[in-house]
Design a protein around this motif. Sequence first.
Motif, PDB file in Angstrom:
ATOM      1  N   THR A  45      44.725  22.364  77.942  1.00 27.96           N
ATOM      2  CA  THR A  45      44.986  22.226  79.377  1.00 27.96           C
ATOM      3  C   THR A  45      43.680  22.048  80.142  1.00 27.96           C
ATOM      4  O   THR A  45      43.574  21.204  81.040  1.00 27.96           O
ATOM      5  N   VAL A  46      42.668  22.830  79.796  1.00 33.70           N
ATOM      6  CA  VAL A  46      41.359  22.689  80.429  1.00 33.70           C
ATOM      7  C   VAL A  46      40.799  21.286  80.181  1.00 33.70           C
ATOM      8  O   VAL A  46      40.299  20.616  81.097  1.00 33.70           O
ATOM      9  N   ARG A  47      40.911  20.813  78.953  1.00 35.65           N
ATOM     10  CA  ARG A  47      40.362  19.491  78.608  1.00 35.65           C
ATOM     11  C   ARG A  47      41.086  18.372  79.362  1.00 35.65           C
ATOM     12  O   ARG A  47      40.454  17.399  79.800  1.00 35.65           O
ATOM     13  N   ARG A  48      42.405  18.489  79.497  1.00 36.66           N
ATOM     14  CA  ARG A  48      43.154  17.454  80.217  1.00 36.66           C
ATOM     15  C   ARG A  48      42.707  17.336  81.661  1.00 36.66           C
ATOM     16  O   ARG A  48      42.826  16.267  82.269  1.00 36.66           O
ATOM     17  N   GLU A  49      42.208  18.424  82.216  1.00 38.05           N
ATOM     18  CA  GLU A  49      41.731  18.405  83.598  1.00 38.05           C
ATOM     19  C   GLU A  49      40.262  17.972  83.693  1.00 38.05           C
ATOM     20  O   GLU A  49      39.677  17.994  84.776  1.00 38.05           O
ATOM     21  N   GLY A  50      39.671  17.593  82.558  1.00 41.22           N
ATOM     22  CA  GLY A  50      38.309  17.087  82.559  1.00 41.22           C
ATOM     23  C   GLY A  50      37.223  18.130  82.457  1.00 41.22           C
ATOM     24  O   GLY A  50      36.047  17.828  82.708  1.00 41.22           O
ATOM     25  N   ALA A  51      37.584  19.350  82.059  1.00 45.56           N
ATOM     26  CA  ALA A  51      36.594  20.424  81.931  1.00 45.56           C
ATOM     27  C   ALA A  51      36.495  20.861  80.467  1.00 45.56           C
ATOM     28  O   ALA A  51      37.277  20.442  79.611  1.00 45.56           O
ATOM     29  N   VAL A  52      35.517  21.713  80.192  1.00 41.94           N
ATOM     30  CA  VAL A  52      35.282  22.223  78.839  1.00 41.94           C
ATOM     31  C   VAL A  52      35.755  23.674  78.773  1.00 41.94           C
ATOM     32  O   VAL A  52      35.336  24.496  79.595  1.00 41.94           O
ATOM     33  N   PRO A  53      36.622  24.013  77.808  1.00 39.42           N
ATOM     34  CA  PRO A  53      37.056  25.409  77.673  1.00 39.42           C
ATOM     35  C   PRO A  53      36.000  26.245  76.967  1.00 39.42           C
ATOM     36  O   PRO A  53      35.337  25.774  76.032  1.00 39.42           O
ATOM     37  N   ALA A  54      35.848  27.488  77.401  1.00 38.77           N
ATOM     38  CA  ALA A  54      34.907  28.414  76.769  1.00 38.77           C
ATOM     39  C   ALA A  54      35.635  29.738  76.540  1.00 38.77           C
ATOM     40  O   ALA A  54      35.522  30.670  77.349  1.00 38.77           O
ATOM     41  N   THR A  55      36.414  29.798  75.470  1.00 38.57           N
ATOM     42  CA  THR A  55      37.078  31.051  75.120  1.00 38.57           C
ATOM     43  C   THR A  55      36.020  32.031  74.625  1.00 38.57           C
ATOM     44  O   THR A  55      35.102  31.657  73.896  1.00 38.57           O
ATOM     45  N   VAL A  56      36.153  33.283  75.039  1.00 33.84           N
ATOM     46  CA  VAL A  56      35.121  34.290  74.792  1.00 33.84           C
ATOM     47  C   VAL A  56      35.663  35.368  73.858  1.00 33.84           C
ATOM     48  O   VAL A  56      36.811  35.819  73.999  1.00 33.84           O
ATOM     49  N   ALA A  57      34.847  35.785  72.897  1.00 36.38           N
ATOM     50  CA  ALA A  57      35.210  36.872  71.984  1.00 36.38           C
ATOM     51  C   ALA A  57      33.941  37.404  71.346  1.00 36.38           C
ATOM     52  O   ALA A  57      32.855  36.829  71.502  1.00 36.38           O
ATOM     53  N   VAL A 103      39.269  41.111  80.785  1.00 40.12           N
ATOM     54  CA  VAL A 103      38.725  40.471  81.977  1.00 40.12           C
ATOM     55  C   VAL A 103      37.272  40.868  82.194  1.00 40.12           C
ATOM     56  O   VAL A 103      36.400  40.023  82.420  1.00 40.12           O
ATOM     57  N   SER A 104      36.978  42.166  82.123  1.00 45.36           N
ATOM     58  CA  SER A 104      35.621  42.606  82.457  1.00 45.36           C
ATOM     59  C   SER A 104      34.598  42.094  81.451  1.00 45.36           C
ATOM     60  O   SER A 104      33.517  41.631  81.822  1.00 45.36           O
ATOM     61  N   ALA A 105      34.917  42.139  80.165  1.00 47.98           N
ATOM     62  CA  ALA A 105      33.978  41.667  79.145  1.00 47.98           C
ATOM     63  C   ALA A 105      33.824  40.150  79.203  1.00 47.98           C
ATOM     64  O   ALA A 105      32.717  39.618  79.040  1.00 47.98           O
ATOM     65  N   THR A 106      34.931  39.443  79.438  1.00 50.44           N
ATOM     66  CA  THR A 106      34.862  37.988  79.527  1.00 50.44           C
ATOM     67  C   THR A 106      34.012  37.567  80.719  1.00 50.44           C
ATOM     68  O   THR A 106      33.154  36.679  80.606  1.00 50.44           O
ATOM     69  N   ALA A 107      34.236  38.204  81.865  1.00 45.26           N
ATOM     70  CA  ALA A 107      33.462  37.860  83.061  1.00 45.26           C
ATOM     71  C   ALA A 107      31.979  38.120  82.843  1.00 45.26           C
ATOM     72  O   ALA A 107      31.120  37.316  83.245  1.00 45.26           O
ATOM     73  N   ARG A 108      31.671  39.232  82.191  1.00 40.58           N
ATOM     74  CA  ARG A 108      30.266  39.574  81.949  1.00 40.58           C
ATOM     75  C   ARG A 108      29.584  38.552  81.047  1.00 40.58           C
ATOM     76  O   ARG A 108      28.499  38.056  81.361  1.00 40.58           O
ATOM     77  N   LEU A 109      30.210  38.221  79.932  1.00 39.85           N
ATOM     78  CA  LEU A 109      29.600  37.295  78.988  1.00 39.85           C
ATOM     79  C   LEU A 109      29.569  35.867  79.545  1.00 39.85           C
ATOM     80  O   LEU A 109      28.593  35.126  79.334  1.00 39.85           O
ATOM     81  N   ALA A 110      30.613  35.475  80.266  1.00 38.36           N
ATOM     82  CA  ALA A 110      30.628  34.132  80.863  1.00 38.36           C
ATOM     83  C   ALA A 110      29.510  33.989  81.881  1.00 38.36           C
ATOM     84  O   ALA A 110      28.807  32.963  81.919  1.00 38.36           O
ATOM     85  N   LEU A 112      26.702  35.648  81.961  1.00 41.36           N
ATOM     86  CA  LEU A 112      25.432  35.604  81.227  1.00 41.36           C
ATOM     87  C   LEU A 112      25.153  34.207  80.686  1.00 41.36           C
ATOM     88  O   LEU A 112      24.002  33.771  80.613  1.00 41.36           O
ATOM     89  N   ALA A 113      26.211  33.486  80.308  1.00 46.03           N
ATOM     90  CA  ALA A 113      26.059  32.136  79.765  1.00 46.03           C
ATOM     91  C   ALA A 113      25.845  31.095  80.856  1.00 46.03           C
ATOM     92  O   ALA A 113      25.520  29.950  80.552  1.00 46.03           O
ATOM     93  N   GLY A 114      26.064  31.480  82.115  1.00 42.60           N
ATOM     94  CA  GLY A 114      25.890  30.537  83.211  1.00 42.60           C
ATOM     95  C   GLY A 114      27.163  29.848  83.650  1.00 42.60           C
ATOM     96  O   GLY A 114      27.132  28.822  84.326  1.00 42.60           O
ATOM     97  N   ILE A 115      28.315  30.433  83.290  1.00 43.90           N
ATOM     98  CA  ILE A 115      29.615  29.873  83.684  1.00 43.90           C
ATOM     99  C   ILE A 115      30.069  30.529  84.981  1.00 43.90           C
ATOM    100  O   ILE A 115      29.971  31.740  85.137  1.00 43.90           O
ATOM    101  N   ARG A 116      30.594  29.738  85.886  1.00 42.76           N
ATOM    102  CA  ARG A 116      30.928  30.247  87.213  1.00 42.76           C
ATOM    103  C   ARG A 116      32.436  30.434  87.439  1.00 42.76           C
ATOM    104  O   ARG A 116      32.838  31.120  88.377  1.00 42.76           O
ATOM    105  N   VAL A 117      33.281  29.843  86.592  1.00 45.15           N
ATOM    106  CA  VAL A 117      34.730  29.886  86.836  1.00 45.15           C
ATOM    107  C   VAL A 117      35.434  30.440  85.596  1.00 45.15           C
ATOM    108  O   VAL A 117      35.145  30.040  84.467  1.00 45.15           O
ATOM    109  N   PHE A 118      36.379  31.328  85.839  1.00 44.54           N
ATOM    110  CA  PHE A 118      37.074  32.058  84.773  1.00 44.54           C
ATOM    111  C   PHE A 118      38.559  32.119  85.118  1.00 44.54           C
ATOM    112  O   PHE A 118      38.930  32.457  86.240  1.00 44.54           O
TER     113      PHE A 118
END
Length: 301
Positions: A45-57, A103-110, A112-118
């Motif tokens: 779904t993210v790719r269809r909208e022209g963005a890159v998905p960044a699943t975090v774990a 949510v909290s761990a994903t937001a923190r790591l995203a 740190l990576a320089g991602i602004r939207v979650f």
Amino acid sequence: MLVVSEEVREAIDAARPVVALESTIIAHGLPRPRNLEVARELEETVRREGAVPATVAVLDGQPRVGLDEGHLERVANEDGVRKLGHRDLPLAVAAGASGATTVSATARLAALAGIRVFATGGLGGVHREWTLTQDESADLGLLARTRITVVCAGVKSILDVPATLQRLETLGVAVAGFGTDRFPGFYLSDSGHPVDWTLDSPEQVAAVMRAQDELAAPDSALIVANPVPEAEQLDPGLHARVLSDALRACAERGVTGQAVTPFLLDHLVRHTDGASLSANLAAVRGNVRLAARIATAWTKG
């Protein structure tokens, strides 16, 4: 220590849109094999909208932003994958553990990576009977000190919604409804509570994000509350009846602490014949689409 996939790193460096996705829904929110199917669907779904998905774990003690197919399969199918909040990250790293990020761990790591939207489903918040239990999700405190835009369907309806909104205000976390002046209720389009601000387009959200930076505002999140479409929400009457039964069963069985949320959510799924899960997935899909559009508007600015 933070491993960012090549695809995600190249997109960030080139100022192309990237959307962070949590992994708890994969490991703990859905049954197998549906969980892996949904993980792939959300990335597509993210790719269809022209963005890159960044699943975090976190896998084998390595925080990862951007998972390949093998990583997704591990999160979905491996037994013993833990549920990690941001407080758990140093422990998981030191122990070499694997875990799905909340949510909290994903937001923190995203961030740190320089991602602004979650994009996520629903936030955690203040639990019912907070004055007795002092039970509040770690999501709120982390979002109060992390510059990221979170697209969600409000907070889980099993929580104390007005208390959560008050707590977010106290913490200085901005909340805006997307196309609505009502705060959504996760499974429901309207929790019964208003929001002070409404944003009507991804471009307006991106403008707020730029204003946060230009004003040198404190590092706190922007919550974009995106309601599940009314046609796909859980029937409000059914929701109220089953939630009331679930809360009563929780009290009768003495369920407390971290066990409360999974108990209530499981009760809702079982006693709505899966309708609550369908509404949950509809909300997540809509949030992911909107997040990709916001990320695109942000990078065009």
